[in-house]
Design a protein around this motif. Structure first.
Motif, PDB file in Angstrom:
ATOM      1  N   LEU A   1       0.896  -1.303   0.039  1.00 39.19           N
ATOM      2  CA  LEU A   1       0.058  -0.012  -0.050  1.00 39.19           C
ATOM      3  C   LEU A   1       0.811   1.353  -0.142  1.00 39.19           C
ATOM      4  O   LEU A   1       0.684   2.294  -0.466  1.00 39.19           O
ATOM      5  CB  LEU A   1      -0.742   0.009   1.150  1.00 39.19           C
ATOM      6  CG  LEU A   1      -1.825   1.068   1.378  1.00 39.19           C
ATOM      7  CD1 LEU A   1      -3.066   0.975   0.069  1.00 39.19           C
ATOM      8  CD2 LEU A   1      -2.655   1.042   2.771  1.00 39.19           C
ATOM      9  N   ALA A   2       1.943   1.326   0.603  1.00 42.18           N
ATOM     10  CA  ALA A   2       2.803   2.578   0.844  1.00 42.18           C
ATOM     11  C   ALA A   2       3.323   2.814  -0.650  1.00 42.18           C
ATOM     12  O   ALA A   2       3.551   3.808  -1.108  1.00 42.18           O
ATOM     13  CB  ALA A   2       4.034   2.240   1.679  1.00 42.18           C
ATOM     14  N   GLY A   3       3.609   1.894  -1.261  1.00 43.62           N
ATOM     15  CA  GLY A   3       4.193   1.879  -2.699  1.00 43.62           C
ATOM     16  C   GLY A   3       3.259   2.640  -3.497  1.00 43.62           C
ATOM     17  O   GLY A   3       3.456   3.269  -4.514  1.00 43.62           O
ATOM     18  N   GLN A   4       1.979   2.181  -3.462  1.00 43.53           N
ATOM     19  CA  GLN A   4       1.002   2.497  -4.195  1.00 43.53           C
ATOM     20  C   GLN A   4       0.610   4.137  -3.676  1.00 43.53           C
ATOM     21  O   GLN A   4       0.416   4.885  -4.659  1.00 43.53           O
ATOM     22  CB  GLN A   4      -0.466   1.806  -4.058  1.00 43.53           C
ATOM     23  CG  GLN A   4      -0.160   0.339  -4.755  1.00 43.53           C
ATOM     24  CD  GLN A   4      -0.218   0.393  -6.103  1.00 43.53           C
ATOM     25  OE1 GLN A   4      -0.885   1.108  -6.923  1.00 43.53           O
ATOM     26  NE2 GLN A   4       0.201  -0.836  -6.514  1.00 43.53           N
ATOM     27  N   LEU A   5       0.477   4.575  -2.630  1.00 42.16           N
ATOM     28  CA  LEU A   5       0.063   5.801  -2.009  1.00 42.16           C
ATOM     29  C   LEU A   5       1.421   6.814  -2.297  1.00 42.16           C
ATOM     30  O   LEU A   5       1.060   7.981  -2.747  1.00 42.16           O
ATOM     31  CB  LEU A   5      -0.164   5.652  -0.636  1.00 42.16           C
ATOM     32  CG  LEU A   5      -1.403   4.920  -0.186  1.00 42.16           C
ATOM     33  CD1 LEU A   5      -1.574   5.060   1.126  1.00 42.16           C
ATOM     34  CD2 LEU A   5      -2.549   4.993  -1.055  1.00 42.16           C
ATOM     35  N   LEU A   6       2.410   6.282  -2.131  1.00 47.00           N
ATOM     36  CA  LEU A   6       3.730   7.242  -2.636  1.00 47.00           C
ATOM     37  C   LEU A   6       3.709   7.674  -3.950  1.00 47.00           C
ATOM     38  O   LEU A   6       4.424   8.575  -4.287  1.00 47.00           O
ATOM     39  CB  LEU A   6       4.767   6.581  -2.165  1.00 47.00           C
ATOM     40  CG  LEU A   6       5.138   6.417  -0.528  1.00 47.00           C
ATOM     41  CD1 LEU A   6       6.281   5.621  -0.143  1.00 47.00           C
ATOM     42  CD2 LEU A   6       5.162   7.875   0.163  1.00 47.00           C
ATOM     43  N   LEU A   7       2.849   6.927  -4.731  1.00 47.51           N
ATOM     44  CA  LEU A   7       2.907   7.322  -6.419  1.00 47.51           C
ATOM     45  C   LEU A   7       2.042   8.397  -6.613  1.00 47.51           C
ATOM     46  O   LEU A   7       1.926   9.226  -7.592  1.00 47.51           O
ATOM     47  CB  LEU A   7       2.439   6.233  -7.085  1.00 47.51           C
ATOM     48  CG  LEU A   7       3.519   5.163  -7.318  1.00 47.51           C
ATOM     49  CD1 LEU A   7       2.821   3.813  -8.162  1.00 47.51           C
ATOM     50  CD2 LEU A   7       4.842   5.510  -7.968  1.00 47.51           C
ATOM     51  N   VAL A   8       0.903   8.610  -5.551  1.00 46.59           N
ATOM     52  CA  VAL A   8       0.116   9.740  -5.615  1.00 46.59           C
ATOM     53  C   VAL A   8       0.713  11.221  -5.447  1.00 46.59           C
ATOM     54  O   VAL A   8       1.562  11.351  -4.563  1.00 46.59           O
ATOM     55  CB  VAL A   8      -0.928   9.803  -4.635  1.00 46.59           C
ATOM     56  CG1 VAL A   8      -2.027  10.892  -4.737  1.00 46.59           C
ATOM     57  CG2 VAL A   8      -1.901   8.260  -4.847  1.00 46.59           C
ATOM     58  N   SER A   9       0.623  11.964  -6.308  1.00 46.50           N
ATOM     59  CA  SER A   9       1.073  13.315  -6.513  1.00 46.50           C
ATOM     60  C   SER A   9       0.105  14.253  -6.801  1.00 46.50           C
ATOM     61  O   SER A   9      -0.997  14.194  -7.072  1.00 46.50           O
ATOM     62  CB  SER A   9       2.164  13.507  -7.274  1.00 46.50           C
ATOM     63  OG  SER A   9       1.860  13.188  -8.795  1.00 46.50           O
ATOM     64  N   ASP A  10       0.436  15.573  -6.789  1.00 45.05           N
ATOM     65  CA  ASP A  10      -0.382  16.790  -6.755  1.00 45.05           C
ATOM     66  C   ASP A  10      -0.941  16.602  -8.386  1.00 45.05           C
ATOM     67  O   ASP A  10      -2.055  17.363  -8.925  1.00 45.05           O
ATOM     68  CB  ASP A  10       0.213  18.108  -6.675  1.00 45.05           C
ATOM     69  CG  ASP A  10       0.708  18.377  -5.262  1.00 45.05           C
ATOM     70  OD1 ASP A  10       0.357  17.737  -4.586  1.00 45.05           O
ATOM     71  OD2 ASP A  10       1.630  19.350  -5.058  1.00 45.05           O
TER      72      ASP A  10
END
Length: 260
Positions: free
Chosen positions: A19-28
């Motif tokens: 999940l961390a890997g997926q969420l860290l891809l979220v950007s502005d």
């Protein structure tokens, strides 16, 4: 029991890492659909982690401490519902984060009273030999577990919170990803403690096996006969008997007339 706990922690850490890997891809620059998908992934991961922590082995809870009959955690949906109630009408990132943090960290409410349903007393100990005990220091209320659940919950509540703006949802998802990344070391430390207990147990088992082998050899020495030694001694007795009978036979043939 230790193997079961380690398996659960591996599942929790795997879900956290993915999940961390997926969420860290979220950007502005992420679209609202991508942010929504990330929040839904967090909700699914929250359910996965809670289910893993509620694992039972031989109908005994692994992470409830001494209360092995009690399920460690409230169901994932029920926890998220409690969090929504705690958040109330506040839709600011700061307000939501503060409400989620308070729910998990307040020793007199939230997670401590309704979320975690296991024992919160002294560490569970197990006697593994006459003079050796190990600590089973793994429960679902461990700080490492709480921090992981808290991090996932920040994004999970964003999936269904009514009236939440796109910007606030984005920030919650990003914060969740960063906190999940930071929680890695705590989960690993928890796994390490259980690993140390497993190592002590394995060493004790090895020592007991060696003692058992030594005792069995001693028993064999007391009740068993060496076939080679027995055969040698039997041949020696047989030779002595043959010599004895040979001498007796010759003596029986002696006559005084032969010497007159």
């Amino acid at each position: 029991m230790l193997d079961g706990i380690q398996t659960v922690l591996n599942r929790v850490n795997s879900a956290r890492s993915e999940l961390a890997g997926q969420l860290l891809l979220v950007s502005d620059s992420s679209t609202s659909a991508q942010v929504d998908d990330s929040a839904r992934l967090a909700k699914g991961a929250f359910d996965t982690i809670v289910s893993a922590l509620n694992t039972r082995l031989a109908d005994r809870a692994l992470l409830s401490g001494r209360a092995v009959d009690a399920t460690p955690l409230l169901a994932a949906d029920a926890i998220l519902a409690d969090l929504q109630a705690a958040i109330g009408a506040d839709r600011s990132v700061a307000g939501i984060s503060a409400a989620v943090t308070a729910w998990f960290d307040d020793p007199a409410g939230g997670f401590a009273t309704t979320g975690y349903m296991g024992d919160n007393g002294a560490t569970l100990k197990r006697q593994v030999s006459e003079d050796q005990r190990i600590d089973v220091s793994a429960r679902a209320d461990d700080p490492a577990i709480r921090e992981t659940l808290k991090a996932v919950a920040l994004a999970a509540v964003a999936a269904d919170l009514p009236g939440l703006g796109g910007e606030a949802k984005l920030r919650l998802v990003q914060t969740s990803g960063a906190l999940l990344f930071e929680a890695a070391s705590q989960i690993v430390a928890m796994q390490s403690r259980i690993g140390s207990a497993q190592a002590v147990l394995a060493e004790t088992q090895t020592e007991m096996t060696a003692q058992e082998t030594g005792l069995q050899m001693a028993v064999n020495d007391l009740i068993s006969v060496d076939p080679f030694d027995t055969a040698t001694r039997l041949q020696s007795v047989q030779l002595q008997l043959e010599t004895h009978y040979s001498v007796v036979g010759r003596l029986s043939q002696l006559s005084l007339l032969r010497f007159i």
